[in-house]
Design an enzyme around this catalytic site. Structure first.
Site, mmCIF file in Angstrom:
data_model
loop_
_atom_site.group_PDB
_atom_site.id
_atom_site.type_symbol
_atom_site.label_atom_id
_atom_site.label_comp_id
_atom_site.label_asym_id
_atom_site.label_seq_id
_atom_site.Cartn_x
_atom_site.Cartn_y
_atom_site.Cartn_z
ATOM 1 N N SER A 165 0.814 -1.217 0.000
ATOM 2 C CA SER A 165 0.000 0.000 0.000
ATOM 3 C C SER A 165 0.844 1.263 0.000
ATOM 4 C CB SER A 165 -0.937 0.014 1.208
ATOM 5 O OG SER A 165 -1.799 1.122 1.121
ATOM 6 N N GLU B 226 -15.257 -4.308 5.698
ATOM 7 C CA GLU B 226 -15.192 -3.137 6.574
ATOM 8 C C GLU B 226 -15.920 -3.381 7.891
ATOM 9 O OE1 GLU B 226 -12.804 -0.846 5.968
ATOM 10 O OE2 GLU B 226 -14.207 0.849 5.823
ATOM 11 N N SER C 109 -4.442 6.414 9.465
ATOM 12 C CA SER C 109 -4.266 7.863 9.576
ATOM 13 C C SER C 109 -5.425 8.612 8.914
ATOM 14 C CB SER C 109 -2.937 8.263 8.942
ATOM 15 O OG SER C 109 -2.905 7.791 7.621
ATOM 16 N N ASP D 217 -16.136 5.109 3.009
ATOM 17 C CA ASP D 217 -14.767 4.800 2.584
ATOM 18 C C ASP D 217 -14.740 3.741 1.486
ATOM 19 O OD1 ASP D 217 -14.114 6.555 4.556
ATOM 20 O OD2 ASP D 217 -12.633 5.279 5.535
ATOM 21 N N SER E 117 -7.928 0.943 5.343
ATOM 22 C CA SER E 117 -8.590 -0.347 5.570
ATOM 23 C C SER E 117 -9.648 -0.611 4.499
ATOM 24 C CB SER E 117 -9.168 -0.431 6.983
ATOM 25 O OG SER E 117 -10.389 0.268 7.063
#
Lengths: 385, 385
Positions: free
Chosen positions: B134, B191, B140, B202, B145
């Protein structure tokens, strides 16, 4: 007989800038004063009006006969009816000021003009010595010019009718309410000469003291039940208030909806602030609770002021420094420099305050500690006979 | 055959925190990706499922027979119908993860659980090697995720039906819309294992890319006509998102009126931001104009976030540093650390960007440059035959 008047400076606790857009502002007097002492001449040969500005080390004097000759004829002076300086008078006074060749850096000529207008309007052409001293830094948003107008008008009015005050008493004496109103109106005339279009907030706070809520031109005096203390940090960075106010207005035109909500938020904060100050806090616990809420409102208000774009790197430096000591700060007044308020909770140790001040002063700032919402204009007599 | 999928991270351009209280948030994909490569085993003797986490230097492996034995019996797997991991499965998977004795600092066990759930649900018990890399710093607020869940589901689904993609083509290939929907739903299941109650923002941004307006649970995809570039500064200060969200809610209970106005202001800023991004800007002048407005909205948003109390000394350090170069920044995400966005105007010189980055990195921060609102999940095939 010598009469000394003192008039306090002011801070904006909440709502600066937003007040221009209809929100409530909360403005308070601080226990830092401008003092004006007046001693009428007792010698028949003395025809001089002297003005001593102690803080800038300036001494000016005029022959009262020359002042009388220079000013337009008038129907006589009436100290009980404040009048606005006409253009004719203003030009004549400006000429009298210009004669003095005041070094530009020392003081603006408008301050001297305001002095001459108030003096001749209230006391006519009597020879005297007027001494001005101030605890307020000039032009930093703490209401130094209003305090000068108020203290000057207070000394002049008190000298005219000392009988209305119990001049046998020691120390600082309060004016009666009707005298305060008269004084405030005269001071407002002085402010007009100093500022063109003053809001009247500064002279009102300086005259009556205490805390004032201001919204859409309406003033409401409120009674504080919370003995607040603030550290005032003067960043000494000069700012252009008019340009800052214009900048906020331009941002409001670009983002009308968002800014309207920001002004509403500021109005709510001012209203809540004012309620907290008035709510009776009888024990230490209740006081500490209210101080915490006030600190939170100050933090919120500072964020909103940053949203308006009126903060400045130097203000952030003060915020950062005080935050290290877990103290909350907000800018006060126009922003982009000027002064920053830091709440000093009642249980805060003096040692910690000393440390914060030492660190702020090491950055070149000037620190003042002020009690909030105290007395307005007062006078004191010293018998010189 | 090896399939590699990539899925982008995300930033919140506007409206973080306020979105919890009903305001609009604007969330965008960034061209920083998580990559998942999948190579199915071709040897009949190999019964191992390997997971290589390149960024943390971790290699895990399971015997697929043991995985099958450990998991509860099921009616068989249906990759076309995303299902939620049951408590029974979750416990069995947790036991499989615990066996691996992963050093705690390296990666949370939930990430490995999500991997095992998605892998076994979509591909069953086939031996394979899965490699994860990644460009996104973990934890952060940049959606690392979700990008992992999306890239993993993308690689798995693409490997199942490579025919639906033109695998003869070089480079990154887009999914068809119905495949994207399926992928997004699987990623959401991942998730859930990672976050408990994810908002779904996200994974949606990572799947579809572009920019999404989110309000009261409704997502609207918007098309950017402004090629925005941001400097992302990772302060590396860890924060507790739940505590920050709770702190804002508590402040809202204490000051309901003021906070309601602040949330309304944030909603207006998000709406305006979204309109600016969509408005066609054809020439350099129009682009520069819109960039200026966006910078102003970012400054306003940052002030409002400070009003909510979610800023932090380390964020202020980034703001101060970028302001020296006349660049505007705001925190992104939960605040109190995490990442800070700085708008990089299109006409900004590379030299200046280098200087800002050098100064920020000298403070110990990590700097990333990201294009805003690009592609979502994509795959690439490498024939290994």
């Amino acid at each position: 007989m010598e009469v000394t008047a003192r008039a306090p400076g002011k801070i904006i606790l909440s709502g600066e800038h937003a007040v221009v857009h209809g929100s409530t502002a909360v403005v308070a007097s601080i226990d830092l004063y401008t003092f004006v002492s007046l001693r009428l001449s007792t010698s028949e040969n003395d025809c001089t009006l002297r003005l001593l500005l102690k803080d800038v080390g300036l001494e000016l004097s005029w022959d009262v006969g020359k002042i009388k000759a220079a000013l337009p004829e008038s129907d006589g002076f009436d100290s009980s009816t404040p009048t606005t300086c006409t253009r004719e008078f203003s030009e004549a006074i400006s000429a009298l000021v210009a004669e003095q060749n005041i070094p530009e850096a020392k003081i603006g000529p408008a301050g001297i003009s305001a002095f001459l207008w108030l003096y001749t309007s209230i006391r006519g052409f009597e020879p005297a010595t007027v001494v001005v001293k101030s605890e307020l830094p000039l032009g930093s948003g703490l209401g130094s010019s209003a305090a000068l107008s108020v203290a000057l008008a207070a000394a002049l009015l008190a000298s005219l009718s000392p009988g209305s005050l119990d001049s046998s008493k020691q120390g600082w004496l309060d004016f009666e309410d009707d005298k305060l109103d008269l004084l405030n109106r005269w001071a407002f005339e002085g402010e007009k000469i100093l500022h063109g279009k003053p809001s009247g907030i500064d002279n009102t706070v300086s005259t009556y003291g205490s805390i004032i809520e201001f919204k859409s031109g309406n003033l409401t005096m409120i009674k504080s039940n919370l003995p607040l203390k603030m550290l005032i940090t003067n960043t000494k960075v000069e700012r252009n208030t008019k340009a800052l106010v214009a900048g906020v207005s331009e941002r409001t035109l670009r983002h009308p909806e968002a800014m309207a909500s920001v002004f509403r938020a500021m109005d709510s904060i001012s209203t809540e602030f004012s309620m907290l100050i008035q709510s009776p806090a009888t024990d230490e616990l209740a006081i500490t609770e209210n101080e915490k809420k006030i600190a939170e409102l100050m933090e919120m208000n500072q964020g909103l002021l940053q949203c308006l774009g009126v903060s400045h790197a130097v203000i952030e430096t003060v915020l950062r420094t005080t935050l290290k000591y877990k103290l909350t700060s907000k800018l006060t007044g126009a922003g982009a420099g000027g002064c920053v308020l830091t709440l000093l909770p009642s249980l805060l140790s003096g040692t910690l305050v000393d440390k914060v001040i030492a660190e702020l002063e090491s950055c070149g700032f000037q620190c003042l500690i002020a009690g909030i919402g105290g007395k307005g204009a007062q006078v004191s007599f010293i018998s010189t006979s």
